[in-house]
Design an enzyme around this catalytic site. Structure first.
Site, PDB file in Angstrom:
ATOM      1  N   HIS A 170      17.661 -37.766  -9.641  1.00 48.12           N
ATOM      2  CA  HIS A 170      17.027 -38.428  -8.494  1.00 48.12           C
ATOM      3  C   HIS A 170      15.520 -38.207  -8.461  1.00 48.12           C
ATOM      4  CE1 HIS A 170      20.881 -39.659  -6.936  1.00 48.12           C
ATOM      5  NE2 HIS A 170      21.331 -38.433  -7.127  1.00 48.12           N
TER       6      HIS A 170
ATOM      7  N   LYS B 287      12.752 -14.787 -11.326  1.00 52.74           N
ATOM      8  CA  LYS B 287      12.479 -13.685 -12.264  1.00 52.74           C
ATOM      9  C   LYS B 287      11.478 -14.146 -13.317  1.00 52.74           C
ATOM     10  CE  LYS B 287      13.863 -11.344 -10.638  1.00 52.74           C
ATOM     11  NZ  LYS B 287      14.057 -10.461  -9.571  1.00 52.74           N
TER      12      LYS B 287
ATOM     13  N   CYS C  71       0.829  -1.194   0.000  1.00 54.11           N
ATOM     14  CA  CYS C  71       0.000   0.000   0.000  1.00 54.11           C
ATOM     15  C   CYS C  71       0.870   1.253   0.000  1.00 54.11           C
ATOM     16  CB  CYS C  71      -0.872   0.022   1.244  1.00 54.11           C
ATOM     17  SG  CYS C  71      -1.931  -1.397   1.353  1.00 54.11           S
TER      18      CYS C  71
ATOM     19  N   LYS D 217       6.081  -4.083  -4.868  1.00 57.26           N
ATOM     20  CA  LYS D 217       7.521  -3.813  -4.848  1.00 57.26           C
ATOM     21  C   LYS D 217       8.086  -3.979  -3.451  1.00 57.26           C
ATOM     22  CE  LYS D 217      11.453  -2.518  -6.536  1.00 57.26           C
ATOM     23  NZ  LYS D 217      12.186  -3.630  -7.163  1.00 57.26           N
TER      24      LYS D 217
ATOM     25  N   ASN E 238      -1.732   1.473   6.133  1.00 56.00           N
ATOM     26  CA  ASN E 238      -0.832   0.492   5.547  1.00 56.00           C
ATOM     27  C   ASN E 238      -0.467  -0.497   6.636  1.00 56.00           C
ATOM     28  OD1 ASN E 238       0.941  -0.931   4.010  1.00 56.00           O
ATOM     29  ND2 ASN E 238       2.448   0.705   3.767  1.00 56.00           N
ATOM     30  N   GLY E 239      -0.817  -1.763   6.442  1.00 59.42           N
ATOM     31  CA  GLY E 239      -0.479  -2.771   7.438  1.00 59.42           C
ATOM     32  C   GLY E 239      -1.588  -3.788   7.568  1.00 59.42           C
TER      33      GLY E 239
ATOM     34  N   TRP F 187      -3.044  -2.637  -1.866  1.00 60.87           N
ATOM     35  CA  TRP F 187      -2.703  -3.987  -2.318  1.00 60.87           C
ATOM     36  C   TRP F 187      -3.485  -4.905  -1.397  1.00 60.87           C
ATOM     37  CZ3 TRP F 187      -0.063  -8.425  -0.559  1.00 60.87           C
ATOM     38  CH2 TRP F 187       0.422  -9.266  -1.554  1.00 60.87           C
TER      39      TRP F 187
ATOM     40  N   ARG G  66       4.876   0.518  -6.648  1.00 59.67           N
ATOM     41  CA  ARG G  66       4.931  -0.429  -5.532  1.00 59.67           C
ATOM     42  C   ARG G  66       3.962  -1.589  -5.720  1.00 59.67           C
ATOM     43  NH1 ARG G  66       6.944   2.520  -0.686  1.00 59.67           N
ATOM     44  NH2 ARG G  66       5.801   1.084   0.610  1.00 59.67           N
TER      45      ARG G  66
END
Ligand code: F6R
Length: 574
Positions: A473, A454, A2, A569, A97-98, A71, A27
């Site tokens: 294996h 990636k 966030c 991010k 945020n949290g 988010w 982000r």
């Protein structure tokens, strides 16, 4: 994760808040919203892009406002769940945020008073709790609410007919920007870069009140002095593809990291590491892969044993004590799992060093020592240049521990080779439909892990990293014509074994692509790495073709690599 922005001053808040939200977009978010204050609080919010939100906001002359990019954690990414949230009486709007860990208990308490929740979020609790407090002392009111919340809770609140922003910081970062035309607050300094270079970084459990002309910070009800620091950072340049630009910046980032290491490393830090009985490295995601490299180079060069932990698993780490030296790697310096690990290490008596790309990030304030990568802002969600810089920083640190000074010419050559390599592509169209495997041995296995991460992040396709010798294996059962295997070989001593693994894979009709510093290992296609002075430097180069092939595959699949789905991010929740 966030993003938060707030402004109170003499300018129109709408433009500043929208501009701040656009900067915070990188982000990662799924919905966004804005609350503009004054006689009334006008909230506009919706799922989707900030540019779309901006079109919906009516003309406003408000000079106070708060904004948020969300988010989703509690509740789907819908308009009703987007922030800001308003209190039941309509007097207060908040952004948060949290994650509120005791959300269910608090919700029950609030609903038992007849208050009806309008969203599925945990954050709405804050608006209602604040409205239920005695509003005559807002510092007390904010602190009371913060004390009721368990978990991470950085939030901003505005009230009707009030030109102040009330802020509280717990875990997720909040930085105040002191401007000429008012005061700003944001979860990320980049959002303040255009407006001011002076600011205050809030620490955990601090409450701040921002007025047009003043900023006051409190802890436990008492006003405290905070240092005004330089928060200047270059606003990110507008760029059609940040990930591509950031891969192109690797050569410069490496030189900057070199300079930064030798101008910052403290003798006491090296002495503390040498004195320690154990070294623990803690990080998440890409930074964790850098940590695995750190173990290799420190053990090989400095002959000290190292344990590497994933941030979210560190709560179980045993034998951490005042005999431990703990190293934390985090591009953003704000990753909640890594920050929790710093706190745990400190509480157990360990000395701490953080390696981050963001000076003045939370991790730098928490750690005893810090090293700044100076790779430049990284905007694309998938980390690239910061990873190369993290590897170099760890290489330099390991050499310093071993009493070696790395020559600048060595890194200049590395940087030059990185530049040449970033023009070489090993992308083939079959990668966009095949199952991908990245294999290697020893230090190359950790590069394979980063290559696979990636690829997953920006193509949404399955990719697996494997130690080459372990394939036979079990996992070799998956090899067929629908597989492409990227084989890494940067160590002469592994050449023979890699060649055998490649031939076993080819016998099962999978396609093979080699990234080799040791010559031919029998792959269908090969990219040969240039000769380097020290083979321990190869991971800094060998990842580049894998970063590029993920990028090309992402383009081929029509995915925007800068904003991959479901990812943020900076992961500021645990
Ligand atoms: C991968 C990626 C993530 C981060 C991880 C840690 O491309 O970006 O895996 O590496 O979330 O983030 P930082 O380094 O900011 O602590």
């Amino acid at each position: 994760m966030c993003g938060i922005i707030g402004y109170t001053g003499t300018q129109y808040a709408k433009d500043i808040i929208i501009d701040g939200l656009s900067t915070l977009e990188y982000r990662g978010y799924d919905s966004a919203g804005i609350a503009l204050g004054g006689d009334d609080i006008a909230i506009t919010k919706q799922s989707g892009r900030v540019s779309e939100l901006a079109k919906l906001i009516p003309t406003s002359f408000a000079t106070i406002g708060i904004g948020h990019t969300r988010w989703a954690t509690h509740g789907a990414p819908t308009s009703k769940n987007a922030h800001p949230h308003q209190s039941f009486d309509g007097n207060i709007a908040i952004v948060h945020n949290g994650i509120i860990e005791n959300c269910e208990i608090l919700k029950k308490e609030i609903t038992s008073r007849g208050i009806v929740f309008k969203s599925d979020t945990d954050s709405e609790i804050i608006a209602h709790l604040l409205a239920l407090e005695d509003q005559s002392d807002m510092v007390q009111a904010v602190e009371n609410v913060a004390n009721k919340i368990e978990g991470s809770s950085s939030f901003l609140a505005i009230r009707k007919n009030d030109d102040k922003i009330y802020c509280h910081k717990k875990n997720a970062a909040l930085t105040i920007g002191i401007g000429f035309d008012g005061n700003y607050i944001a979860s990320d300094m980049l959002a303040l870069a255009k407006y001011t270079s002076k600011g205050i970084v809030l620490s955990d459990d601090e409450t701040a009140i921002l007025a047009k002309n003043s900023v006051k910070v409190y802890k436990n009800g008492v006003e405290i002095e905070k240092d005004l620091i330089d928060i200047s950072c270059k606003p990110p340049k507008i760029c059609p593809c940040y990930m591509q630009a950031e891969i192109d910046e690797i050569p410069t980032a490496l030189l900057n990291t070199y300079e930064s290491f030798y101008s910052t490393i403290k003798k006491e830090c090296i002495d503390d590491i040498k004195k320690a009985e154990r070294i623990a490295i803690v990080a998440c995601g890409t930074a964790y892969h850098a940590g695995l490299y750190g173990k290799e180079v420190i053990e090989i060069l400095a002959n000290k044993p190292v344990e590497v932990y994933i941030g979210s698993e560190y709560d179980r780490a045993r034998f951490i004590s005042n005999k431990t030296f703990a190293i934390f790697i985090s591009q953003s310096g704000e990753t909640a799992d890594t920050l929790a690990a710093v706190n745990r290490s400190k509480s157990l008596g360990a000395k701490t060093l953080s390696i981050t790309n963001v000076a003045n990030s939370s991790i730098t304030f928490l750690s005893d020592y810090s090293l700044i990568l100076e790779a430049g802002p990284e905007i694309a969600v998938a980390a690239t240049k910061s990873y190369n810089s993290q590897l170099l920083m760890l290489y330099l640190l390991a050499n310093e521990l071993a009493g070696n000074k790395v020559k600048r010419e060595t890194i200049e050559k590395l940087s030059q080779e990185a530049k040449t390599l970033s023009t070489h592509s090993i992308f083939t169209e079959s990668m966009a439909k095949d199952n991908l495997f990245f294999i290697g041995k020893g230090i190359d296995e950790l590069s394979a892990m980063e290559g696979a991460l990636k690829f997953k992040e920006i193509t949404y396709k399955m990719a697996e990293a494997y130690p080459s010798g372990e394939l036979k294996h079990g996992t070799i059962a998956l090899m067929d014509t629908n597989c492409t295997v990227i084989a890494l070989a940067t160590n002469e001593q592994d050449k023979q074994k890699l060649t055998v693994s490649v031939s076993e894979i080819k016998a099962r009709h999978a396609k093979t692509i080699g990234i080799s510093a040791v010559g031919e290992i029998g792959c269908d296609i090969s990219l040969f790495l240039p000769k380097l002075e020290d083979k321990l430097l190869y991971p800094i180069l060998s990842i580049i073709p894998m970063q590029l092939l993920s990028l090309s595959t992402s383009f081929h699949l029509g995915i925007n690599p800068d904003k991959p789905r479901n990812l943020a991010k900076s992961v500021t929740v645990v």
